[in-house]
Design a protein around this motif. Structure first.
Motif, mmCIF file in Angstrom:
data_model
loop_
_atom_site.group_PDB
_atom_site.id
_atom_site.type_symbol
_atom_site.label_atom_id
_atom_site.label_comp_id
_atom_site.label_asym_id
_atom_site.label_seq_id
_atom_site.Cartn_x
_atom_site.Cartn_y
_atom_site.Cartn_z
ATOM 1 N N MET A 124 0.831 -1.207 0.000
ATOM 2 C CA MET A 124 0.000 0.000 0.000
ATOM 3 C C MET A 124 0.864 1.255 0.000
ATOM 4 N N LEU A 125 0.474 2.202 -0.819
ATOM 5 C CA LEU A 125 1.104 3.514 -0.849
ATOM 6 C C LEU A 125 0.027 4.572 -0.655
ATOM 7 N N ILE A 126 0.268 5.517 0.263
ATOM 8 C CA ILE A 126 -0.662 6.616 0.511
ATOM 9 C C ILE A 126 -0.084 7.887 -0.081
ATOM 10 N N LEU A 127 -0.853 8.560 -0.923
ATOM 11 C CA LEU A 127 -0.457 9.845 -1.500
ATOM 12 C C LEU A 127 -1.182 10.957 -0.756
ATOM 13 N N LEU A 128 -0.419 11.864 -0.175
ATOM 14 C CA LEU A 128 -0.983 12.981 0.574
ATOM 15 C C LEU A 128 -0.817 14.285 -0.190
ATOM 16 N N PRO A 129 -1.723 15.239 0.026
ATOM 17 C CA PRO A 129 -1.511 16.579 -0.530
ATOM 18 C C PRO A 129 -0.520 17.343 0.340
ATOM 19 N N PRO A 130 0.070 18.398 -0.176
ATOM 20 C CA PRO A 130 0.854 19.278 0.695
ATOM 21 C C PRO A 130 -0.111 20.158 1.473
ATOM 22 N N SER A 131 0.408 20.982 2.354
ATOM 23 C CA SER A 131 -0.425 21.981 3.023
ATOM 24 C C SER A 131 -0.027 23.358 2.511
ATOM 25 N N GLU A 132 -1.011 24.238 2.389
ATOM 26 C CA GLU A 132 -0.687 25.615 2.000
ATOM 27 C C GLU A 132 0.169 26.271 3.078
ATOM 28 N N GLY A 133 -0.237 26.092 4.339
ATOM 29 C CA GLY A 133 0.550 26.619 5.438
ATOM 30 C C GLY A 133 1.704 25.694 5.761
ATOM 31 N N LYS A 134 2.857 26.266 6.053
ATOM 32 C CA LYS A 134 4.044 25.465 6.377
ATOM 33 C C LYS A 134 4.781 26.112 7.546
ATOM 34 N N THR A 135 5.369 25.278 8.365
ATOM 35 C CA THR A 135 6.169 25.762 9.477
ATOM 36 C C THR A 135 7.614 25.902 9.022
ATOM 37 N N ALA A 136 8.109 27.126 9.010
ATOM 38 C CA ALA A 136 9.470 27.368 8.535
ATOM 39 C C ALA A 136 10.481 26.926 9.588
ATOM 40 N N PRO A 137 11.419 26.042 9.258
ATOM 41 C CA PRO A 137 12.454 25.641 10.221
ATOM 42 C C PRO A 137 13.276 26.852 10.660
ATOM 43 N N SER A 138 13.583 26.905 11.934
ATOM 44 C CA SER A 138 14.359 28.042 12.447
ATOM 45 C C SER A 138 15.857 27.821 12.324
ATOM 46 N N ASP A 139 16.272 26.567 12.218
ATOM 47 C CA ASP A 139 17.692 26.274 12.034
ATOM 48 C C ASP A 139 17.833 24.916 11.365
ATOM 49 N N GLY A 140 19.056 24.566 11.045
ATOM 50 C CA GLY A 140 19.309 23.298 10.375
ATOM 51 C C GLY A 140 20.008 23.495 9.049
ATOM 52 N N GLU A 141 20.614 22.447 8.550
ATOM 53 C CA GLU A 141 21.298 22.488 7.267
ATOM 54 C C GLU A 141 20.285 22.701 6.139
ATOM 55 N N LEU B 139 13.095 32.921 -2.697
ATOM 56 C CA LEU B 139 14.323 33.464 -3.276
ATOM 57 C C LEU B 139 15.574 32.783 -2.723
ATOM 58 N N THR B 140 15.471 32.207 -1.536
ATOM 59 C CA THR B 140 16.667 31.681 -0.867
ATOM 60 C C THR B 140 16.464 30.235 -0.411
ATOM 61 N N LEU B 141 15.724 29.455 -1.168
ATOM 62 C CA LEU B 141 15.410 28.097 -0.734
ATOM 63 C C LEU B 141 16.646 27.204 -0.652
ATOM 64 N N ARG B 142 17.639 27.458 -1.475
ATOM 65 C CA ARG B 142 18.839 26.616 -1.440
ATOM 66 C C ARG B 142 19.653 26.840 -0.162
ATOM 67 N N GLU B 143 19.519 28.006 0.450
ATOM 68 C CA GLU B 143 20.289 28.322 1.651
ATOM 69 C C GLU B 143 19.459 28.259 2.926
ATOM 70 N N ALA B 144 18.144 28.205 2.819
ATOM 71 C CA ALA B 144 17.264 28.267 3.992
ATOM 72 C C ALA B 144 17.369 26.993 4.824
ATOM 73 N N PRO B 145 17.139 27.095 6.137
ATOM 74 C CA PRO B 145 17.140 25.893 6.975
ATOM 75 C C PRO B 145 16.070 24.905 6.513
ATOM 76 N N ALA B 146 16.384 23.637 6.591
ATOM 77 C CA ALA B 146 15.445 22.587 6.204
ATOM 78 C C ALA B 146 15.154 21.689 7.404
ATOM 79 N N ALA B 147 13.997 21.032 7.340
ATOM 80 C CA ALA B 147 13.586 20.097 8.389
ATOM 81 C C ALA B 147 12.791 18.974 7.729
ATOM 82 N N PRO B 148 12.569 17.873 8.429
ATOM 83 C CA PRO B 148 11.780 16.794 7.838
ATOM 84 C C PRO B 148 10.412 17.286 7.377
ATOM 85 N N ALA B 149 9.968 16.772 6.257
ATOM 86 C CA ALA B 149 8.705 17.231 5.681
ATOM 87 C C ALA B 149 7.547 17.091 6.653
ATOM 88 N N HIS B 150 7.582 16.079 7.506
ATOM 89 C CA HIS B 150 6.468 15.904 8.443
ATOM 90 C C HIS B 150 6.413 17.016 9.478
#
Length: 235
Positions: free
Chosen positions: A1-18, A67-78
């Motif tokens: 089984m594979l579940i396909l989810l939609p994204p959310s319009e609202g997102k929590t921006a990571p405050s730190d991380g690679e 504009l700065t997605l390549r440099e912005a902090p990232a976090a797990p999608a969940h």
């Protein structure tokens, strides 16, 4: 089984991380398109670019993150995706599952554990020299996404236009209250159904999906045939 989810319009921006490592994301066959979109978004000029992203002036600061997605902090999608469906699902409890893919206008699909930055891009946006994101994604997704077995599809709108399974058995999930569909309730119900399916024994057929949701206390109707089915959750 594979579940396909939609994204959310609202997102929590990571405050730190690679920052995001595109090469580490699931489905590497999508990386060429991901890189192209990152390049396009990094060159947008604001505030004029709001029309491309189809958002109002109140979301200017959020849109400028592109504009700065390549440099912005990232976090797990969940952790990045929020909203009603994700609140009811509690995806963090299933962070390492390989049974979930989250649709995205920027990434195509990601796993819950894939590390991404917060971004603002819907599948209905029209970017410079890219008038249709579903059309842009259609061929890469066709080549990269597994199309087999049982797929429970909780996406809607333009995200389903970007990729539709051809060989898999597809189960959609709807919700009705007094015979009517209500957007907020549909999202909540889909989150509940996804949690039920991920928490229990593996399911292999549309009948298994309906039985699992019914066993969790919901009134369910199953309809369809062949490779196309719908589970209706009634309130």
């Amino acid at each position: 089984m594979l579940i396909l989810l939609p994204p959310s319009e609202g997102k929590t921006a990571p405050s730190d991380g690679e920052p995001v490592d595109v090469g580490s994301l699931a489905l590497p066959g999508l990386n060429k398109t991901r890189e192209r979109l990152l390049d396009v978004l990094s060159r947008l000029k604001f505030p004029g670019a709001l029309k491309y992203l189809d958002v109002g002036p109140g979301l200017l600061a959020e849109a400028q993150r592109n504009l700065t997605l390549r440099e912005a902090p990232a976090a797990p999608a969940h952790e990045v995706y929020t909203g009603v469906l994700y609140e009811h699902l509690g995806l963090g409890a299933f962070a390492d599952t390989d049974r979930v893919l989250i649709a995205s206008a920027l990434w195509g699909f990601v796993r819950p554990s894939d590390r991404i930055p917060a971004y603002r891009l819907s599948m209905g946006a029209t970017l410079p020299r890219i008038p249709s994101l579903p059309a842009l994604w259609r061929d890469p997704l066709r080549k990269a996404v597994p199309d087999e077995g049982l797929i429970v599809d909780m996406r809607s709108g333009a995200y389903t236009a970007a990729w539709k399974p051809k060989a898999a058995t597809l189960v959609g999930v709807r919700a009705f209250e007094n015979g009517k569909t209500i957007s907020h309730m549909v999202k909540a119900t889909r989150g509940d159904v996804a949690r039920i399916l991920l928490s229990g024994d593996p399911v292999e057929t549309p009948e298994d999906v309906a039985s699992a949701v019914r066993a969790a206390g919901h009134e369910v109707e199953l309809s369809g045939s062949g490779r196309s089915w719908t589970v209706d959750v009634l309130k």
